[in-house]
Design a protein around this motif. Structure first.
Motif, PDB file in Angstrom:
ATOM      1  N   ALA A 191       0.842  -1.205   0.000  1.00  0.00           N
ATOM      2  CA  ALA A 191       0.000   0.000   0.000  1.00  0.00           C
ATOM      3  C   ALA A 191       0.874   1.250   0.000  1.00  0.00           C
ATOM      4  N   TRP A 192       1.951   1.231   0.776  1.00  0.00           N
ATOM      5  CA  TRP A 192       2.894   2.354   0.796  1.00  0.00           C
ATOM      6  C   TRP A 192       3.457   2.597  -0.594  1.00  0.00           C
ATOM      7  N   ALA A 193       3.909   1.516  -1.260  1.00  0.00           N
ATOM      8  CA  ALA A 193       4.483   1.637  -2.595  1.00  0.00           C
ATOM      9  C   ALA A 193       3.439   2.095  -3.603  1.00  0.00           C
ATOM     10  N   THR A 194       2.214   1.596  -3.446  1.00  0.00           N
ATOM     11  CA  THR A 194       1.137   1.985  -4.359  1.00  0.00           C
ATOM     12  C   THR A 194       0.914   3.495  -4.316  1.00  0.00           C
ATOM     13  N   TRP A 195       0.872   4.039  -3.112  1.00  0.00           N
ATOM     14  CA  TRP A 195       0.653   5.479  -2.988  1.00  0.00           C
ATOM     15  C   TRP A 195       1.846   6.266  -3.533  1.00  0.00           C
ATOM     16  N   LYS A 196       3.066   5.788  -3.267  1.00  0.00           N
ATOM     17  CA  LYS A 196       4.258   6.471  -3.776  1.00  0.00           C
ATOM     18  C   LYS A 196       4.257   6.479  -5.305  1.00  0.00           C
ATOM     19  N   VAL A 197       3.986   5.322  -5.905  1.00  0.00           N
ATOM     20  CA  VAL A 197       3.989   5.222  -7.368  1.00  0.00           C
ATOM     21  C   VAL A 197       2.874   6.080  -7.962  1.00  0.00           C
ATOM     22  N   TYR A 198       1.715   6.075  -7.316  1.00  0.00           N
ATOM     23  CA  TYR A 198       0.600   6.909  -7.778  1.00  0.00           C
ATOM     24  C   TYR A 198       1.001   8.381  -7.801  1.00  0.00           C
ATOM     25  N   GLU A 199       1.644   8.836  -6.735  1.00  0.00           N
ATOM     26  CA  GLU A 199       2.051  10.244  -6.659  1.00  0.00           C
ATOM     27  C   GLU A 199       3.082  10.589  -7.731  1.00  0.00           C
ATOM     28  N   ILE A 200       4.047   9.682  -7.952  1.00  0.00           N
ATOM     29  CA  ILE A 200       5.065   9.917  -8.975  1.00  0.00           C
ATOM     30  C   ILE A 200       4.416  10.007 -10.354  1.00  0.00           C
ATOM     31  N   ASP A 201       3.536   9.062 -10.635  1.00  0.00           N
ATOM     32  CA  ASP A 201       2.839   9.021 -11.923  1.00  0.00           C
ATOM     33  C   ASP A 201       1.957  10.253 -12.103  1.00  0.00           C
ATOM     34  N   LYS A 202       1.281  10.657 -11.051  1.00  0.00           N
ATOM     35  CA  LYS A 202       0.403  11.827 -11.104  1.00  0.00           C
ATOM     36  C   LYS A 202       1.208  13.084 -11.421  1.00  0.00           C
ATOM     37  N   ASN A 222       2.190  13.243 -15.004  1.00  0.00           N
ATOM     38  CA  ASN A 222       1.060  13.479 -15.890  1.00  0.00           C
ATOM     39  C   ASN A 222       0.371  14.818 -15.624  1.00  0.00           C
ATOM     40  N   GLY A 223       1.130  15.747 -15.108  1.00  0.00           N
ATOM     41  CA  GLY A 223       0.617  17.097 -14.930  1.00  0.00           C
ATOM     42  C   GLY A 223      -0.465  17.230 -13.888  1.00  0.00           C
ATOM     43  N   GLY A 224      -0.457  16.364 -12.863  1.00  0.00           N
ATOM     44  CA  GLY A 224      -1.415  16.457 -11.772  1.00  0.00           C
ATOM     45  C   GLY A 224      -2.647  15.588 -11.938  1.00  0.00           C
ATOM     46  N   LYS A 225      -2.701  14.788 -13.001  1.00  0.00           N
ATOM     47  CA  LYS A 225      -3.839  13.895 -13.213  1.00  0.00           C
ATOM     48  C   LYS A 225      -3.448  12.492 -12.760  1.00  0.00           C
ATOM     49  N   GLY A 226      -4.109  12.007 -11.723  1.00  0.00           N
ATOM     50  CA  GLY A 226      -3.784  10.696 -11.177  1.00  0.00           C
ATOM     51  C   GLY A 226      -4.556   9.571 -11.843  1.00  0.00           C
ATOM     52  N   ASP A 227      -3.977   8.370 -11.808  1.00  0.00           N
ATOM     53  CA  ASP A 227      -4.599   7.180 -12.393  1.00  0.00           C
ATOM     54  C   ASP A 227      -5.498   6.526 -11.334  1.00  0.00           C
ATOM     55  N   ILE A 228      -6.717   7.033 -11.215  1.00  0.00           N
ATOM     56  CA  ILE A 228      -7.643   6.545 -10.196  1.00  0.00           C
ATOM     57  C   ILE A 228      -8.034   5.089 -10.453  1.00  0.00           C
ATOM     58  N   LYS A 229      -8.132   4.699 -11.722  1.00  0.00           N
ATOM     59  CA  LYS A 229      -8.475   3.306 -12.032  1.00  0.00           C
ATOM     60  C   LYS A 229      -7.438   2.359 -11.448  1.00  0.00           C
ATOM     61  N   PHE A 230      -6.161   2.701 -11.619  1.00  0.00           N
ATOM     62  CA  PHE A 230      -5.083   1.900 -11.028  1.00  0.00           C
ATOM     63  C   PHE A 230      -5.231   1.854  -9.510  1.00  0.00           C
ATOM     64  N   LEU A 231      -5.457   3.004  -8.890  1.00  0.00           N
ATOM     65  CA  LEU A 231      -5.538   3.090  -7.442  1.00  0.00           C
ATOM     66  C   LEU A 231      -6.705   2.252  -6.907  1.00  0.00           C
ATOM     67  N   GLU A 232      -7.846   2.344  -7.568  1.00  0.00           N
ATOM     68  CA  GLU A 232      -9.021   1.600  -7.119  1.00  0.00           C
ATOM     69  C   GLU A 232      -8.826   0.094  -7.303  1.00  0.00           C
ATOM     70  N   ARG A 233      -8.224  -0.276  -8.424  1.00  0.00           N
ATOM     71  CA  ARG A 233      -7.974  -1.699  -8.691  1.00  0.00           C
ATOM     72  C   ARG A 233      -7.082  -2.300  -7.606  1.00  0.00           C
ATOM     73  N   ILE A 234      -6.020  -1.592  -7.268  1.00  0.00           N
ATOM     74  CA  ILE A 234      -5.092  -2.071  -6.242  1.00  0.00           C
ATOM     75  C   ILE A 234      -5.753  -2.068  -4.867  1.00  0.00           C
ATOM     76  N   PHE A 235      -6.546  -1.045  -4.603  1.00  0.00           N
ATOM     77  CA  PHE A 235      -7.160  -0.896  -3.282  1.00  0.00           C
ATOM     78  C   PHE A 235      -7.961  -2.132  -2.891  1.00  0.00           C
ATOM     79  N   HIS A 236      -8.750  -2.664  -3.796  1.00  0.00           N
ATOM     80  CA  HIS A 236      -9.606  -3.805  -3.454  1.00  0.00           C
ATOM     81  C   HIS A 236      -8.779  -5.045  -3.105  1.00  0.00           C
ATOM     82  N   LYS A 237      -7.691  -5.242  -3.830  1.00  0.00           N
ATOM     83  CA  LYS A 237      -6.827  -6.388  -3.517  1.00  0.00           C
ATOM     84  C   LYS A 237      -6.079  -6.159  -2.199  1.00  0.00           C
ATOM     85  N   LEU A 238      -5.663  -4.933  -1.971  1.00  0.00           N
ATOM     86  CA  LEU A 238      -5.010  -4.617  -0.700  1.00  0.00           C
ATOM     87  C   LEU A 238      -5.970  -4.801   0.475  1.00  0.00           C
TER      88      LEU A 238
END
Length: 881
Positions: free
Chosen positions: A479-490, A493-509
């Motif tokens: 979960a820590w890595a997921t949030w770090k990677v999300y922030e880097i990717d966001k 991408n000019g401040g646009k986060g990949d919510i689909k990725f975040l939600e997909r990972i969240f359910h498995k976490l």
């Protein structure tokens, strides 16, 4: 980031196809792995040895030197060498097994990953090969004769590289197109005498046809044409060709086991896997197929290289099978690929001023890229055996990973080290993704997602730990890595986060979080266990051992769960901005964090469940005995520092956007003052109207930071030690079941065999935990700003901010690789060659861990995996972000 050509290619598709279809996906050691072990008692190292590897077909993967393959490892390419003195062809890297090495398994070769783009459009590595006979027996003898208290005996210690008596062999790949790969080898003779070298670029198919399955009914075929071309015919591919410039001859055989040599049985065909070894080294000309067909082939180049001179060979692997002049534009295409790689990294490193730090970072990224590997493991097939097997399979008396029959791994994964750890490790992989995201966020996101898929994750929610024991427990850092990677990717991408990725990972976490709560909170009181938790020998006894009628309650496990909870809270808040229903999940994790904080922060007294020792002002593990007593395990280690990392900063404007969560939060804080009082003061906003959630309040945080910044305890010249130096003069003694056990500060290799003894957490510096601590300090700084001052280092009277102390620790870690005033790089002080010789001094090795006193490298020398975090630290120190 500006749109370089490499960046455009990365945008074309997020998966491992297209420009990523071909990459360095071969292992460096397939022998001695769990997957190739069909023994009765699970003795993986002994069952399939290095000696057998040249003669025995692998079942689950392939290995080679400087290798390349497609993304499912059907078509494989690598190099082999012979110096006209060795007893065997050098087809794969040699090393000692876990039992043979005095500090566990250890590769005994010199090689460096020098460059790679994320799409592998350009790659470069260096292999150093002795001109004298390779000292196989000497290395084995020294490994047997040395104890845990002795240093490892390395290849440089044998003297075979003295006086420049070796070849420097550079292996490079450059893509002219997605499926058009230029291959170049340049061999330099560094000695003062001419020397002979046989070079065998080798092409073969992974053996999918010998095991009795019908999924690949057609056996693939390689066909030679005029010693300069090889047709590649595989049912899963369009036609390919390998073009070879100036080969002396082409050799062909089958990637089939030499049954006579390995099992004492008759061979069905005279053409077997080790034919090239017999042909080149033993001079047996009958072992290769004169019809120039087979499933394995090699071009033979026999060269005499003058003193100080070099030779170059060129090849081309291409889907264009009609190239009449395949090498006409070769050099221009190669140079273009190199320029594109330089353009990409120029943009990546635009904020880094130091040329040395740029070199360190680029080689770190190169190691991360080269350590990708195709990982194949179908546990049910492996456990049951195949319909047809070339050996007698009697089943298993010890069936490793027997509760993971659902698992079917068939992916490109980031490996810790492709020789010493040629299998994924869950928590290593999580740290890898943070570095990987800096240059290829899509690959990082896929790595996080894949181990949570239903064919990896256990139905009960457990994440598989590592090949030797999937049921072992790694720290829950996904979960820590997921949030770090999300922030880097966001950010990229000019401040646009990949919510689909975040939600997909969240359910498995969420499944994994539930597993932790159900399985590792034995008493249901929010104090967790978990076992060794990746920290091997850090405890006084093996924390994985089942202690009769005793319960171990762990400060690190409880701290990890607090971190997990806060990460899940932060992820759910982010998703809730688009899907408000997630505010309910955010409330759940907020309250769960408060309960963990209440539990761990109780005073560590008889009858209390807390893990905070008021006298020492530190967190410790404790052991509950059958007679109702509690033993406090007062060892000052990373175990007690993990709770410091349970910290999250919530901005006021985020709360305003999530009114349902804010109402619930304020209700809890008002109606449960007992819980609210255990976290940092919520109603006193910090810098920029932020709120802090952390396990440590002001006074306790100051006391933990006092130890953390103390050079007589945790703070080394080269980062944070895994065990306090206090225990050098004050070892911790413990009596258990008639055995006297001791924990003493041991700054380098382990001197005992807990958890195999091939790593050590009793003093050395480990990058992943250092990075986690630094990350936490930056979060504290976000809240407190410059108002919260600390003494750094402790006892010096120097006052600084939390942020400045975090950057100072980063600088100490970077110093491990940089040349000091004496011109020495601390990580490479093991041998005079590394810093004093012209053809060694510009290359870096990324060790598994580092000596807590002098910064020298220990353990696996190519574990760029989580040591690759040095790339992030270099960026952060230079950008202040």
């Amino acid at each position: 980031m500006n749109e370089t050509l490499e960046k455009k290619r990365l945008r074309e598709r997020p998966d491992n196809r297209g420009w990523k279809k071909w990459g360095p996906y071969l292992s460096e050691r397939q022998w001695g792995t769990v997957r190739e072990d069909y023994s009765v008692y699970g003795d993986s190292w002994q069952y399939f040895s290095h000696d057998q590897a040249r003669s025995r077909a692998y079942r689950w993967g392939e290995d080679g030197i400087g290798g390349l393959s497609d993304n499912k490892q059907h078509i494989c390419f690598a190099f082999s060498f012979w110096n006209y003195k060795d007893p065997i062809l050098k087809e794969r890297l040699f090393g000692l097994t876990g039992a043979e090495g005095n500090h566990g398994e250890d590769v005994k070769e010199l090689y460096y990953y020098l460059d790679s783009t994320p799409t592998h459009s350009y790659m470069k590595m260096l292999y150093k090969y002795p001109i004298a006979e390779y000292p196989y027996e000497k290395l084995l003898e020294e490994g047997r004769n040395r104890s845990k208290h002795d240093k490892e005996f390395e290849i440089l210690d044998t003297g075979v590289f003295d006086k420049g008596n070796y070849f420097d062999i550079y292996i490079e790949y450059a893509k002219a197109d997605e499926n058009d790969i230029l291959i170049k080898l340049t061999a330099h003779n560094r000695s003062k005498k001419a020397a002979k070298l046989a070079i065998l670029p080798t092409l073969w198919f992974r053996n999918t046809w010998s095991w009795g399955y019908i999924s690949h009914p057609k056996k693939p075929m390689l066909t030679g044409i005029a010693d300069s071309q090889v047709e590649i015919d595989h049912e899963l591919f369009d036609k390919y060709k390998l073009y070879l410039e100036g080969a002396d001859e082409l050799l062909f055989t089958e990637n089939e086991t030499n049954m006579k040599r390995v099992f004492g049985k008759k061979n069905k065909s005279p053409y077997v896997k080790d034919a090239f070894n017999q042909y080149v080294v033993e001079g047996d000309k009958k072992v290769v197929n004169k019809n120039d067909i087979g499933t394995k082939m090699a071009g033979l180049y026999e060269k005499e290289i003058p003193a100080g001179g070099n030779v170059e060979i060129r090849l081309r692997l291409s889907e264009d099978t009609n190239l009449s002049m395949p090498f006409q534009t070769y050099d221009a295409l190669f140079e273009a690929a190199q320029r594109n790689a330089d353009d990409f990294y120029t943009e990546v490193q635009k904020d880094i001023a130091s040329e040395e730090q740029k070199k360190i970072q680029r080689q770190a990224f190169a190691g991360m890229m080269w350590c990708k590997q195709f990982y194949y493991y179908n546990i049910k097939q492996w456990a049951d055996g195949d319909p047809e097997m070339p050996f007698d399979f009697y089943g298993r008396n010890f069936e490793r990973n027997s509760t993971w029959k659902h698992a079917y791994m068939h992916n490109i994964l980031s490996m810790p080290d492709k020789w010493e750890y040629p299998w994924f490790a869950a928590w290593d992989l999580a740290f890898h993704t943070v570095t990987l995201a800096k240059i290829d966020a899509d690959f990082a996101k896929r790595q996080l997602a894949v181990v949570l898929r239903e064919y990896y994750m256990h139905p009960n929610g457990q994440i598989p730990a590592y090949e030797w024991n999937f049921s072992d427990v790694n720290p829950p850092v996904h979960a820590w890595a997921t949030w770090k990677v999300y922030e880097i990717d966001k950010k990229q991408n000019g401040g646009k986060g990949d919510i689909k990725f975040l939600e997909r990972i969240f359910h498995k976490l969420l499944l994994n979080f539930t597993w932790w709560v159900n399985q590792k909170d034995e008493a249901g009181n929010n104090i967790f266990g978990g076992g060794f938790l990746g920290l091997d020998n850090i405890g006084v006894f093996d924390r994985n051992a089942q202690l009769p009628n005793m319960t171990l309650q762990q400060a690190d496990a409880t701290g990890w769960m607090a971190i997990f909870t806060l990460n899940m809270l932060r992820i759910s808040l982010e998703i809730a901005l688009e899907r408000p229903v997630y505010q309910d999940m955010a409330s759940k994790f907020f309250e769960h964090f408060l309960h963990i904080a209440a539990a761990i922060n109780n005073k560590m007294e008889e009858g209390n469940m807390g893990l905070w020792d008021e006298q020492d002002q530190f967190y410790y593990d404790k052991l509950n005995t059958p007679d109702g007593k509690t033993i406090f395990l007062k060892i000052r280690s990373l175990v007690g520092l993990i709770p410091l990392c349970a910290v999250e900063v919530i901005h006021e404007d985020l709360l305003e956007k999530l009114p349902e969560f804010k109402v619930r939060l304020e209700w809890v804080l008002k109606n449960r003052p007992d819980l609210a009082s255990l976290i940092s003061r919520w109603h006193e906003p910090g810098k920029g109207e932020t709120h802090l959630l952390s396990l440590l309040r002001g006074h306790r945080m100051k006391m933990v930071l006092k130890r953390l910044f103390d050079e007589d305890e945790f703070l080394s010249d080269y980062g944070i030690r895994s065990l306090s130096k206090f225990h050098e003069e004050n070892p911790y003694d413990f009596h258990l079941n008639g055995e006297d056990l001791t924990v003493r500060y041991t700054p380098a290799e382990s001197d005992l065999s807990i958890m195999g003894g091939n790593s050590n957490w009793r003093g050395p510096i480990w990058f992943p935990l250092n990075y986690l601590i630094i990350d936490a300090l930056h979060k504290y700084s976000q809240y407190y700003g410059d108002d919260y001052e600390v003494e750094y280092p402790t006892g010096t009277g120097e006052i600084t901010t939390i942020s400045e102390s975090a950057y100072a620790i980063s600088a100490r870690l970077i110093k491990i690789f940089e040349r000091n005033a004496k011109g020495i790089r601390p990580s490479l002080t093991q041998n005079k060659h590394y810093d004093r010789e012209e053809y060694f001094k510009d290359y870096y090795l990324f060790y598994e861990y580092f000596n807590g006193d002098n910064g020298s490298g220990c353990g696996a020398a190519h574990q760029t995996g989580w040591t690759g975090l040095i790339a992030d630290l270099i960026e952060e120190v230079n950008t202040g972000k």
